[in-house]
Design a protein around this motif. Structure first.
Motif, PDB file in Angstrom:
ATOM      1  N   GLN A   7       0.781  -1.225  -0.164  1.00  0.00           N
ATOM      2  CA  GLN A   7      -0.039  -0.085  -0.017  1.00  0.00           C
ATOM      3  C   GLN A   7       0.728   1.197   0.015  1.00  0.00           C
ATOM      4  OE1 GLN A   7      -3.353  -0.024   0.097  1.00  0.00           O
ATOM      5  NE2 GLN A   7      -3.009  -2.404  -0.479  1.00  0.00           N
ATOM      6  N   ASN A   8       2.278   1.103   0.132  1.00  0.00           N
ATOM      7  CA  ASN A   8       3.059   2.441   0.057  1.00  0.00           C
ATOM      8  C   ASN A   8       3.206   2.963  -1.150  1.00  0.00           C
ATOM      9  OD1 ASN A   8       5.704   3.908   0.327  1.00  0.00           O
ATOM     10  ND2 ASN A   8       5.902   2.794   1.965  1.00  0.00           N
ATOM     11  N   ARG A   9       2.549   4.318  -1.077  1.00  0.00           N
ATOM     12  CA  ARG A   9       2.683   5.295  -1.889  1.00  0.00           C
ATOM     13  C   ARG A   9       3.662   6.363  -1.911  1.00  0.00           C
ATOM     14  NH1 ARG A   9       0.734   2.708  -6.436  1.00  0.00           N
ATOM     15  NH2 ARG A   9       1.732   4.415  -7.158  1.00  0.00           N
ATOM     16  N   SER A  10       4.510   6.336  -1.022  1.00  0.00           N
ATOM     17  CA  SER A  10       5.411   7.424  -0.935  1.00  0.00           C
ATOM     18  C   SER A  10       6.861   7.019  -0.829  1.00  0.00           C
ATOM     19  CB  SER A  10       5.032   8.157   0.525  1.00  0.00           C
ATOM     20  OG  SER A  10       5.846   9.311   0.530  1.00  0.00           O
ATOM     21  N   SER A  11       7.396   6.338   0.127  1.00  0.00           N
ATOM     22  CA  SER A  11       8.765   5.590   0.023  1.00  0.00           C
ATOM     23  C   SER A  11       9.262   4.802  -1.167  1.00  0.00           C
ATOM     24  CB  SER A  11       9.223   4.900   1.464  1.00  0.00           C
ATOM     25  OG  SER A  11       9.056   5.921   2.487  1.00  0.00           O
ATOM     26  N   ALA A  12       8.119   4.116  -1.591  1.00  0.00           N
ATOM     27  CA  ALA A  12       8.050   3.041  -2.531  1.00  0.00           C
ATOM     28  C   ALA A  12       8.533   3.803  -3.917  1.00  0.00           C
ATOM     29  CB  ALA A  12       7.160   2.039  -2.694  1.00  0.00           C
ATOM     30  N   GLY A 184       2.833  13.497  -6.200  1.00  0.00           N
ATOM     31  CA  GLY A 184       4.238  13.590  -7.166  1.00  0.00           C
ATOM     32  C   GLY A 184       4.209  12.473  -8.050  1.00  0.00           C
ATOM     33  N   GLU A 185       4.384  13.020  -9.362  1.00  0.00           N
ATOM     34  CA  GLU A 185       4.486  11.667 -10.212  1.00  0.00           C
ATOM     35  C   GLU A 185       6.106  11.827 -10.877  1.00  0.00           C
ATOM     36  OE1 GLU A 185       1.421  11.314 -13.130  1.00  0.00           O
ATOM     37  OE2 GLU A 185       0.120  12.636 -12.117  1.00  0.00           O
ATOM     38  N   THR A 186       6.309  10.591 -11.463  1.00  0.00           N
ATOM     39  CA  THR A 186       7.774  10.452 -11.862  1.00  0.00           C
ATOM     40  C   THR A 186       7.640   9.675 -13.242  1.00  0.00           C
ATOM     41  OG1 THR A 186       8.088   8.306 -10.816  1.00  0.00           O
ATOM     42  CG2 THR A 186       8.733  10.339  -9.633  1.00  0.00           C
ATOM     43  N   LYS A 286      11.133  15.544   1.715  1.00  0.00           N
ATOM     44  CA  LYS A 286      12.435  15.003   1.822  1.00  0.00           C
ATOM     45  C   LYS A 286      12.755  13.947   2.992  1.00  0.00           C
ATOM     46  CE  LYS A 286      14.440  19.721   0.749  1.00  0.00           C
ATOM     47  NZ  LYS A 286      13.759  20.853   0.996  1.00  0.00           N
ATOM     48  N   GLY A 287      12.319  12.824   2.865  1.00  0.00           N
ATOM     49  CA  GLY A 287      12.145  11.871   3.744  1.00  0.00           C
ATOM     50  C   GLY A 287      13.598  11.215   4.058  1.00  0.00           C
ATOM     51  N   VAL A 288      14.336  11.225   2.959  1.00  0.00           N
ATOM     52  CA  VAL A 288      15.527  10.428   3.045  1.00  0.00           C
ATOM     53  C   VAL A 288      16.709  11.350   3.964  1.00  0.00           C
ATOM     54  CG1 VAL A 288      17.798   9.836   1.655  1.00  0.00           C
ATOM     55  CG2 VAL A 288      15.303   9.077   0.770  1.00  0.00           C
ATOM     56  N   SER A 289      16.551  12.556   3.816  1.00  0.00           N
ATOM     57  CA  SER A 289      17.555  13.124   4.734  1.00  0.00           C
ATOM     58  C   SER A 289      17.116  13.578   6.173  1.00  0.00           C
ATOM     59  CB  SER A 289      17.755  14.448   3.977  1.00  0.00           C
ATOM     60  OG  SER A 289      16.870  15.207   3.189  1.00  0.00           O
TER      61      SER A 289
HETATM   62  C1  LIG Z   1       7.022  11.063  -6.394  1.00  0.00           C
HETATM   63  C2  LIG Z   1       7.925  11.271  -5.118  1.00  0.00           C
HETATM   64  C3  LIG Z   1       9.326  11.493  -5.378  1.00  0.00           C
HETATM   65  C4  LIG Z   1       9.866  11.418  -3.981  1.00  0.00           C
HETATM   66  N1  LIG Z   1      11.153  11.893  -4.032  1.00  0.00           N
HETATM   67  C5  LIG Z   1      11.830  11.885  -2.937  1.00  0.00           C
HETATM   68  C6  LIG Z   1      13.278  12.059  -3.124  1.00  0.00           C
HETATM   69  O1  LIG Z   1      14.062  11.979  -3.938  1.00  0.00           O
HETATM   70  N2  LIG Z   1      13.961  12.140  -1.821  1.00  0.00           N
HETATM   71  C7  LIG Z   1      13.279  12.254  -0.785  1.00  0.00           C
HETATM   72  O2  LIG Z   1      14.075  12.467   0.591  1.00  0.00           O
HETATM   73  N3  LIG Z   1      12.010  12.093  -0.613  1.00  0.00           N
HETATM   74  C8  LIG Z   1      11.392  12.074  -1.704  1.00  0.00           C
HETATM   75  N4  LIG Z   1       9.917  11.751  -1.604  1.00  0.00           N
HETATM   76  C9  LIG Z   1       9.347  11.872  -0.255  1.00  0.00           C
HETATM   77  C10 LIG Z   1       9.448  10.529   0.675  1.00  0.00           C
HETATM   78  O3  LIG Z   1       8.990   9.778  -0.376  1.00  0.00           O
HETATM   79  C11 LIG Z   1       8.736  10.927   1.860  1.00  0.00           C
HETATM   80  O4  LIG Z   1       9.178  11.908   2.725  1.00  0.00           O
HETATM   81  C12 LIG Z   1       8.888   9.282   2.756  1.00  0.00           C
HETATM   82  O5  LIG Z   1       8.494   8.602   1.733  1.00  0.00           O
HETATM   83  C13 LIG Z   1       7.678   9.473   4.007  1.00  0.00           C
HETATM   84  O6  LIG Z   1       7.847   8.159   4.425  1.00  0.00           O
HETATM   85  P1  LIG Z   1       7.068   7.915   5.760  1.00  0.00           P
HETATM   86  O7  LIG Z   1       7.796   6.623   6.306  1.00  0.00           O
HETATM   87  O8  LIG Z   1       6.660   8.775   6.596  1.00  0.00           O
HETATM   88  O9  LIG Z   1       5.653   7.315   4.905  1.00  0.00           O
HETATM   89  P2  LIG Z   1       5.552   5.966   3.791  1.00  0.00           P
HETATM   90  O10 LIG Z   1       6.717   5.849   2.960  1.00  0.00           O
HETATM   91  O11 LIG Z   1       4.243   6.274   3.421  1.00  0.00           O
HETATM   92  O12 LIG Z   1       5.360   4.827   4.996  1.00  0.00           O
HETATM   93  C14 LIG Z   1       4.002   4.510   5.757  1.00  0.00           C
HETATM   94  C15 LIG Z   1       3.968   3.103   5.742  1.00  0.00           C
HETATM   95  O13 LIG Z   1       2.943   2.853   6.589  1.00  0.00           O
HETATM   96  C16 LIG Z   1       2.049   1.907   6.064  1.00  0.00           C
HETATM   97  N5  LIG Z   1       0.767   1.986   6.875  1.00  0.00           N
HETATM   98  C17 LIG Z   1       0.026   3.304   7.098  1.00  0.00           C
HETATM   99  N6  LIG Z   1      -1.149   3.096   7.562  1.00  0.00           N
HETATM  100  C18 LIG Z   1      -1.007   1.596   7.984  1.00  0.00           C
HETATM  101  C19 LIG Z   1      -1.898   0.562   8.482  1.00  0.00           C
HETATM  102  N7  LIG Z   1      -2.970   1.040   9.175  1.00  0.00           N
HETATM  103  N8  LIG Z   1      -1.547  -0.643   8.831  1.00  0.00           N
HETATM  104  C20 LIG Z   1      -0.379  -0.984   8.475  1.00  0.00           C
HETATM  105  N9  LIG Z   1       0.550  -0.125   7.591  1.00  0.00           N
HETATM  106  C21 LIG Z   1       0.083   1.028   7.357  1.00  0.00           C
HETATM  107  C22 LIG Z   1       2.095   2.262   4.609  1.00  0.00           C
HETATM  108  O14 LIG Z   1       1.523   1.119   3.924  1.00  0.00           O
HETATM  109  C23 LIG Z   1       3.495   2.473   4.337  1.00  0.00           C
HETATM  110  O15 LIG Z   1       4.089   1.646   4.138  1.00  0.00           O
HETATM  111  C24 LIG Z   1       9.103  11.541  -2.841  1.00  0.00           C
HETATM  112  C25 LIG Z   1       7.839  11.441  -2.628  1.00  0.00           C
HETATM  113  C26 LIG Z   1       7.078  11.213  -3.949  1.00  0.00           C
HETATM  114  C27 LIG Z   1       5.844  10.807  -3.737  1.00  0.00           C
END
Ligand SMILES: Cc1cc2nc3c(=O)[nH]c(=O)nc-3n(C[C@H](O)[C@H](O)[C@H](O)COP(=O)(O)OP(=O)(O)OC[C@H]3O[C@@H](n4cnc5c(N)ncnc54)[C@H](O)[C@@H]3O)c2cc1C
Length: 328
Positions: A7-12, A184-186, A286-289
């Motif tokens: 379901q991940n639509r951000s980090s993935a 965001g789209e890529t 900027k999640g990575v940094s």
């Molecule tokens: C197109 C795009 C490009 C990007 N490029 C960059 C980049 O180059 N550099 C950078 O630093 N950042 C980039 N980002 C931003 C970065 O992806 C985010 O800052 C980061 O992914 C956020 O991480 P997170 O762990 O908070 O959230 P997420 O990655 O969304 O992780 C949350 C996790 O929680 C899980 N979850 C949520 N609810 C539930 C539930 N009820 N039960 C079980 N699991 C659940 C989800 O499935 C998911 O796996 C980009 C984002 C996008 C969309």
């Protein structure tokens, strides 16, 4: 840990780029002097610990758009604050075989990319091997928060940390948490030539596996459809064509949502009136940094070894303090 990786639509979706000098105005990103050393330390030690490669420091080249920008950077390059991040200021076209850089450009250091999916896969396998992760939906309605512990089905714990990104928007518990979607789209492309560095101007071109590259990204707050769009493809293509001369083929297009906050700072701390429910969210663009530095800050605070700084502390959102779900 509970997670639904599918379901991940951000980090993935993220390209995983990290870059201390960003934006149209090329400014040093917030807290770069603290965040970047921690980022290097964290991912390098994670590679050693997990025995896999996913962290790729690499110089990044941003062509100047005008003679004015070039002049300005010749001055700025001697500034003590920016020196650690500048490899060279190039006043003549240097990579013209690959990019449009008639005014030269700035070559930055402490940049690169994280293979985010590779990194997450390693962490998930490590947690699974230690029976610490369950790949299923976490049903927030079944969480019972007591004054001194939290209980979820057969699990009891002192505290629970929600790092659920945009998943917080599906929970009534967090209806006041100010997470906003930034779509965001890529594009995934194949290039006829290997770029000498990471090029970034309007769009970035970041390596993936199999000689493919991720080009991104768009920033959309209004049209939040859960799909790719023709408008985003056109925008990205226009920007690639303005940046690189290398012929390319589009292989795929993808979309995701970044979990952002109104003031563009992460959100850390205890959810008001839900003692023992801890939030780690709002990593935005900027999640990575940001993640290495602020996850360490959160852990230190949980262990009583430090404070959460005011700019990221959940307490800054006064609207959160009224009537959230009550403690049993
Ligand atoms: C197109 C795009 C490009 C990007 N490029 C960059 C980049 O180059 N550099 C950078 O630093 N950042 C980039 N980002 C931003 C970065 O992806 C985010 O800052 C980061 O992914 C956020 O991480 P997170 O762990 O908070 O959230 P997420 O990655 O969304 O992780 C949350 C996790 O929680 C899980 N979850 C949520 N609810 C539930 C539930 N009820 N039960 C079980 N699991 C659940 C989800 O499935 C998911 O796996 C980009 C984002 C996008 C969309």
């Amino acid at each position: 840990m509970f997670d639904e990786p599918n379901q991940n639509r951000s980090s993935a979706i993220a390209a995983g780029l990290f870059n201390p000098i960003t934006g149209k105005l090329l400014t040093r990103t917030w807290m770069a002097d603290q965040i970047f050393p921690e980022l290097f330390r964290f991912y390098q030690s994670a590679e050693n610990f997990l025995d896999k490669k996913f962290f790729y420091p690499q110089p990044l080249y941003r062509p100047f758009l005008s003679a004015e920008e070039q002049n300005e950077w010749m001055g700025l390059s001697s500034s003590e604050a920016l020196k650690p991040y500048i490899e060279k200021v190039l006043t003549v076209s240097t990579y013209s075989n690959q990019v449009f850089d008639s005014f030269g450009g700035i070559q930055l250091r402490q940049c690169g990319f994280l293979d985010v999916s590779g990194f997450m896969g390693c962490v998930q396998r490590h947690l699974a091997a230690n029976q610490c992760i369950v790949f299923e939906h976490f049903d927030d309605d079944q969480l019972v928060v007591h004054a001194d512990e939290v209980v979820y089905k057969s699990c009891r714990a002192k505290k629970i940390i929600f790092c659920n990104g945009i998943g917080s928007l599906n929970s009534s518990r967090f209806e006041k948490l100010p997470i906003r979607l930034l779509k965001g789209e890529t594009l995934t492309v194949e290039l006829d030539e290997i770029p000498e560095l990471i090029y970034n101007c309007g769009v970035y071109i970041v390596p993936l596996a199999n000689k493919r590259y991720r080009v991104g990204a768009t920033y959309e707050t209004k049209n939040l459809t859960r799909d790719t769009t023709e408008a985003a493809r056109m925008e990205l293509e226009q920007k690639i064509k303005a940046l690189i001369k290398i012929p390319y083929q589009i292989i795929a297009q993808d979309w995701g949502f970044r979990p952002t906050t109104p003031d563009r700072r992460p959100i850390l701390g205890e959810y008001p009136e839900s003692k023992n429910v801890i939030i780690f969210n709002g990593l935005g663009t900027k999640g990575v940094s940001l993640a290495p530095y602020f996850s360490a800050q959160l852990v230190n605070w949980l262990l009583g070894r430090g404070e959460i700084q005011p700019e990221v502390n959940i307490k800054r959102f006064k609207s959160l303090t009224s009537k959230s779900r009550e403690v049993v």
